[in-house]
Design a protein around this motif. Structure first.
Motif, PDB file in Angstrom:
ATOM      1  N   ALA A  83       1.247   9.320  -5.936  1.00 26.64           N
ATOM      2  CA  ALA A  83       1.522  10.719  -5.605  1.00 26.64           C
ATOM      3  C   ALA A  83       2.381  11.403  -6.665  1.00 26.64           C
ATOM      4  N   GLN A  84       3.087  10.599  -7.464  1.00 24.19           N
ATOM      5  CA  GLN A  84       3.910  11.167  -8.529  1.00 24.19           C
ATOM      6  C   GLN A  84       3.065  11.614  -9.724  1.00 24.19           C
ATOM      7  N   GLY A  85       1.797  11.156  -9.763  1.00 23.38           N
ATOM      8  CA  GLY A  85       0.890  11.567 -10.836  1.00 23.38           C
ATOM      9  C   GLY A  85       0.954  10.660 -12.051  1.00 23.38           C
ATOM     10  N   GLY A  86      -0.106  10.655 -12.823  1.00 19.24           N
ATOM     11  CA  GLY A  86      -0.139   9.912 -14.077  1.00 19.24           C
ATOM     12  C   GLY A  86      -0.377   8.423 -13.935  1.00 19.24           C
ATOM     13  N   VAL A  87      -0.715   7.964 -12.719  1.00 23.68           N
ATOM     14  CA  VAL A  87      -0.938   6.543 -12.486  1.00 23.68           C
ATOM     15  C   VAL A  87      -2.431   6.292 -12.334  1.00 23.68           C
ATOM     16  N   ASP A  88      -2.996   5.465 -13.190  1.00 18.56           N
ATOM     17  CA  ASP A  88      -4.441   5.219 -13.226  1.00 18.56           C
ATOM     18  C   ASP A  88      -4.743   3.893 -12.542  1.00 18.56           C
ATOM     19  N   LEU A  89      -5.282   3.976 -11.313  1.00 19.64           N
ATOM     20  CA  LEU A  89      -5.619   2.768 -10.548  1.00 19.64           C
ATOM     21  C   LEU A  89      -7.007   2.930  -9.943  1.00 19.64           C
ATOM     22  N   PRO A  90      -7.704   1.831  -9.682  1.00 23.31           N
ATOM     23  CA  PRO A  90      -9.006   1.925  -9.025  1.00 23.31           C
ATOM     24  C   PRO A  90      -8.846   2.395  -7.583  1.00 23.31           C
ATOM     25  N   SER A  91      -9.894   2.963  -7.019  1.00 21.17           N
ATOM     26  CA  SER A  91      -9.827   3.440  -5.631  1.00 21.17           C
ATOM     27  C   SER A  91      -9.750   2.252  -4.670  1.00 21.17           C
ATOM     28  N   GLY A  92      -9.107   2.482  -3.541  1.00 22.88           N
ATOM     29  CA  GLY A  92      -9.036   1.456  -2.514  1.00 22.88           C
ATOM     30  C   GLY A  92      -7.967   0.412  -2.722  1.00 22.88           C
ATOM     31  N   HIS A 138       0.823  -1.217   0.000  1.00 19.78           N
ATOM     32  CA  HIS A 138       0.000   0.000   0.000  1.00 19.78           C
ATOM     33  C   HIS A 138       0.853   1.261   0.000  1.00 19.78           C
ATOM     34  N   GLN A 139       1.915   1.277   0.808  1.00 17.14           N
ATOM     35  CA  GLN A 139       2.789   2.450   0.862  1.00 17.14           C
ATOM     36  C   GLN A 139       3.435   2.703  -0.491  1.00 17.14           C
ATOM     37  N   ALA A 140       3.889   1.632  -1.124  1.00 19.50           N
ATOM     38  CA  ALA A 140       4.533   1.775  -2.431  1.00 19.50           C
ATOM     39  C   ALA A 140       3.559   2.298  -3.475  1.00 19.50           C
ATOM     40  N   VAL A 141       2.344   1.766  -3.472  1.00 21.93           N
ATOM     41  CA  VAL A 141       1.331   2.209  -4.431  1.00 21.93           C
ATOM     42  C   VAL A 141       0.979   3.679  -4.203  1.00 21.93           C
ATOM     43  N   SER A 142       0.814   4.064  -2.936  1.00 21.79           N
ATOM     44  CA  SER A 142       0.467   5.447  -2.616  1.00 21.79           C
ATOM     45  C   SER A 142       1.562   6.411  -3.059  1.00 21.79           C
ATOM     46  N   GLY A 193      -2.218  -4.940 -24.372  1.00 22.50           N
ATOM     47  CA  GLY A 193      -2.301  -5.494 -25.721  1.00 22.50           C
ATOM     48  C   GLY A 193      -1.242  -4.960 -26.656  1.00 22.50           C
ATOM     49  N   THR A 194      -0.604  -3.837 -26.269  1.00 24.48           N
ATOM     50  CA  THR A 194       0.418  -3.220 -27.107  1.00 24.48           C
ATOM     51  C   THR A 194       1.617  -2.829 -26.246  1.00 24.48           C
ATOM     52  N   ILE A 195       2.706  -2.433 -26.906  1.00 24.63           N
ATOM     53  CA  ILE A 195       3.891  -1.976 -26.180  1.00 24.63           C
ATOM     54  C   ILE A 195       3.546  -0.745 -25.349  1.00 24.63           C
ATOM     55  N   GLN A 196       2.751   0.166 -25.922  1.00 21.28           N
ATOM     56  CA  GLN A 196       2.367   1.379 -25.213  1.00 21.28           C
ATOM     57  C   GLN A 196       1.540   1.044 -23.971  1.00 21.28           C
ATOM     58  N   GLU A 197       0.640   0.093 -24.094  1.00 19.72           N
ATOM     59  CA  GLU A 197      -0.169  -0.306 -22.943  1.00 19.72           C
ATOM     60  C   GLU A 197       0.686  -0.982 -21.880  1.00 19.72           C
ATOM     61  N   THR A 198       1.677  -1.759 -22.314  1.00 18.12           N
ATOM     62  CA  THR A 198       2.597  -2.392 -21.367  1.00 18.12           C
ATOM     63  C   THR A 198       3.349  -1.332 -20.569  1.00 18.12           C
ATOM     64  N   GLU A 199       3.853  -0.330 -21.260  1.00 19.42           N
ATOM     65  CA  GLU A 199       4.578   0.751 -20.582  1.00 19.42           C
ATOM     66  C   GLU A 199       3.673   1.491 -19.608  1.00 19.42           C
ATOM     67  N   LYS A 200       2.410   1.649 -19.964  1.00 16.47           N
ATOM     68  CA  LYS A 200       1.471   2.323 -19.082  1.00 16.47           C
ATOM     69  C   LYS A 200       1.226   1.499 -17.819  1.00 16.47           C
ATOM     70  N   LEU A 201       1.111   0.189 -17.972  1.00 17.52           N
ATOM     71  CA  LEU A 201       0.909  -0.664 -16.805  1.00 17.52           C
ATOM     72  C   LEU A 201       2.114  -0.612 -15.863  1.00 17.52           C
ATOM     73  N   LEU A 225       8.005   4.592  -8.656  1.00 16.32           N
ATOM     74  CA  LEU A 225       8.283   4.344  -7.247  1.00 16.32           C
ATOM     75  C   LEU A 225       9.657   4.838  -6.810  1.00 16.32           C
ATOM     76  N   SER A 226      10.683   4.539  -7.581  1.00 18.29           N
ATOM     77  CA  SER A 226      12.039   4.905  -7.168  1.00 18.29           C
ATOM     78  C   SER A 226      12.218   6.405  -6.964  1.00 18.29           C
ATOM     79  N   PRO A 227      11.789   7.249  -7.915  1.00 19.40           N
ATOM     80  CA  PRO A 227      11.901   8.686  -7.654  1.00 19.40           C
ATOM     81  C   PRO A 227      11.071   9.132  -6.462  1.00 19.40           C
TER      82      PRO A 227
END
Length: 468
Positions: free
Chosen positions: A269-278, A261-265, A317-325, A332-334
């Protein structure tokens, strides 16, 4: 050359060293030597000198000379290790292997490659890839770290869950022992049981027994295709159950990464990450294999990953989608670097069935000691990077952090785990090793060290606890 003030590096020693490799490959000025006194642990000691070897014979002669003069010698690649294993405690000579960077042979028919220790992991992957192969170890620092460093720590990375560590992917070695004796160990075949297995002994020994000058790597054919999935869970318990289910069914992921949870949060916080709530935990899953079987494999992976705590599972399904996932993991590292000035990163390992118990225990320790702990890593083999974040200028906080670290190790061992999966021991974990290894076994290890390195010159004070 300007003589360093180290009491064990004399002008006579430097002269003899220069006769082996030439003056241009010997450093003794403190300004030149400074950068070779640290690794990614942030520990630092000024070496008395630095020598750059270009070939096996030079390594042999250098170690022979160090034996004659009783000068400690510390083998070093590019310093990406995190445990202080290449830090020259009390000075000594850094033996840099980064210029021994030749690929001697690529043998597709026998799935083998012979390399020197200074070749980077990325260079190996590029060369092997041109022949339709890859070398399974792939640590995060692959673009910069050397094969010699990978072998010194048995560094593996995410693909180890399916393809194993360097110990499973090296056929043989050429090396110089701490006594200055040349040895060859291992085979050029995928089977062989003649003599003791010195190859696996040297891999992971952090340069305390011998200096590897050549490695015969076992290559693996590149898969036809690879697909990426991201599964979001309401809590670590659900993610841990999914990991156990994924690792107990026939389709083995080639990568299975975990974020708490800490890592996900932090990543969000860095922005641009699309995840469901909770979201309380996240798994990144990669599957590789034949194209014709991939859809069936994904179906089975999704089924194994599904439980009552699953919030969402997404397939790229694509390279772009893989990078987005993968963006959540890359963020996380930054994020960690901005949260606290100091990060104590421990790469503990527990059986996958105990992963959820480990995470719960770490959450309790974070509350008890009032510090932030962020957990992520290679869930498929239970190898979790436990990051204790603290301010080194806050003495009270640092005291609590050190107390917490010892409790973290006790928790891991109580779950039948081990204190390091791939970062090694070095200086950072050396004084905790007797928690895991009994006195009789430690004594035998010291006697093995004495056989390889009777004068104790090779990377001294590393890996094994100091005698009282």
């Amino acid at each position: 050359m300007t003589l360093n003030n180290s009491p064990i590096i004399t002008s006579g020693f430097l002269t003899a060293l220069s006769q082996i490799v030439g003056k241009q490959r010997v450093y003794s000025d403190p300004a030149d030597c400074w950068a070779y006194g640290y690794d990614n642990s942030r520990r630092h000691e000024l070496p008395g000198g630095v020598v750059f070897a270009l070939k096996h014979e030079e390594v042999h002669d250098i170690i022979q000379l160090c034996n004659q003069k009783r000068v400690p010698v510390i083998p070093r690649g590019r310093g990406t290790g995190t445990t202080g294993a290449t830090v020259p405690v009390n000075g000594g000579l850094i033996l840099s292997l980064e210029r021994m960077n030749s690929i001697h042979l690529i043998d597709p028919a026998n799935r083998a490659m012979i390399v020197e220790p200074g070749v980077t992991n990325q260079e190996v992957q590029i060369a092997a890839g041109q022949q339709g192969f890859f070398w399974p170890p792939d640590p995060t620092s692959a673009a910069f770290c050397t094969v010699g460093g990978n072998l010194a720590y048995n560094s593996a990375g995410p693909r180890a869950v399916k393809y194993g560590t360097p110990r499973e992917n090296v056929l043989g070695l050429r090396a110089i022992t701490g006594a200055g004796e040349e040895i060859r160990c291992g085979v050029y075949t995928t089977k062989g049981v003649v003599g003791y297995d010195f190859t696996r002994l040297l891999i992971g020994s952090e340069g305390t027994l011998a200096v590897i000058t050549e490695a015969t790597l076992k290559l693996t054919p590149l898969p036809e295709t690879k697909r990426t999935l991201r599964a979001a869970y309401k809590d670590a318990e659900s993610a841990g159950q999914a990991v156990a289910a994924l690792m107990s069914q026939p389709i083995i992921p080639c990568a299975l990464e975990f974020m708490d949870h800490q890592a996900v949060s932090l990543a969000q916080a860095q922005g641009g990450v699309d995840l469901p709530s909770g979201v309380g935990a996240l798994l990144m899953i990669e599957v590789d294999g034949p194209t014709v079987a991939m859809e069936d494999a994904i179906t089975k992976i999704k089924k194994a990953a599904t439980n009552t705590g699953l919030l969402e599972i997404t397939v790229a399904g694509t390279i772009q989608e893989t990078e987005k996932l993968w963006s959540v993991r890359k963020a996380l590292s930054p994020a960690l670097r901005t949260l606290a000035p100091k990060k104590i990163n421990e790469d503990v390992v527990v059986p996958v069935s105990h992963l959820a118990t480990l995470i719960r225990g770490l959450e309790r320790l974070a509350q008890e000691f009032a510090i932030t702990i962020v957990n992520f890593g290679h869930a498929g083999n239970g190898n979790i990077h436990v990051n204790l974040l603290a301010n080194p200028d806050n003495l009270a906080e640092m005291k609590r952090t050190k107390q917490c670290l010892e409790r973290v190790f006790d928790l891991v061992l109580s779950l039948n785990g081990t204190l390091s999966g791939e970062h090694g021991v070095g200086l950072e974990k050396r004084d905790f090793i007797n928690k895991e290894i009994d006195p009789t076994t430690l004594d035998l290890m010291r006697r093995i060290k004495d056989q390889f390195d009777p004068n104790g010159i090779l990377n001294p004070q590393k890996m094994l606890p100091l005698k009282a």
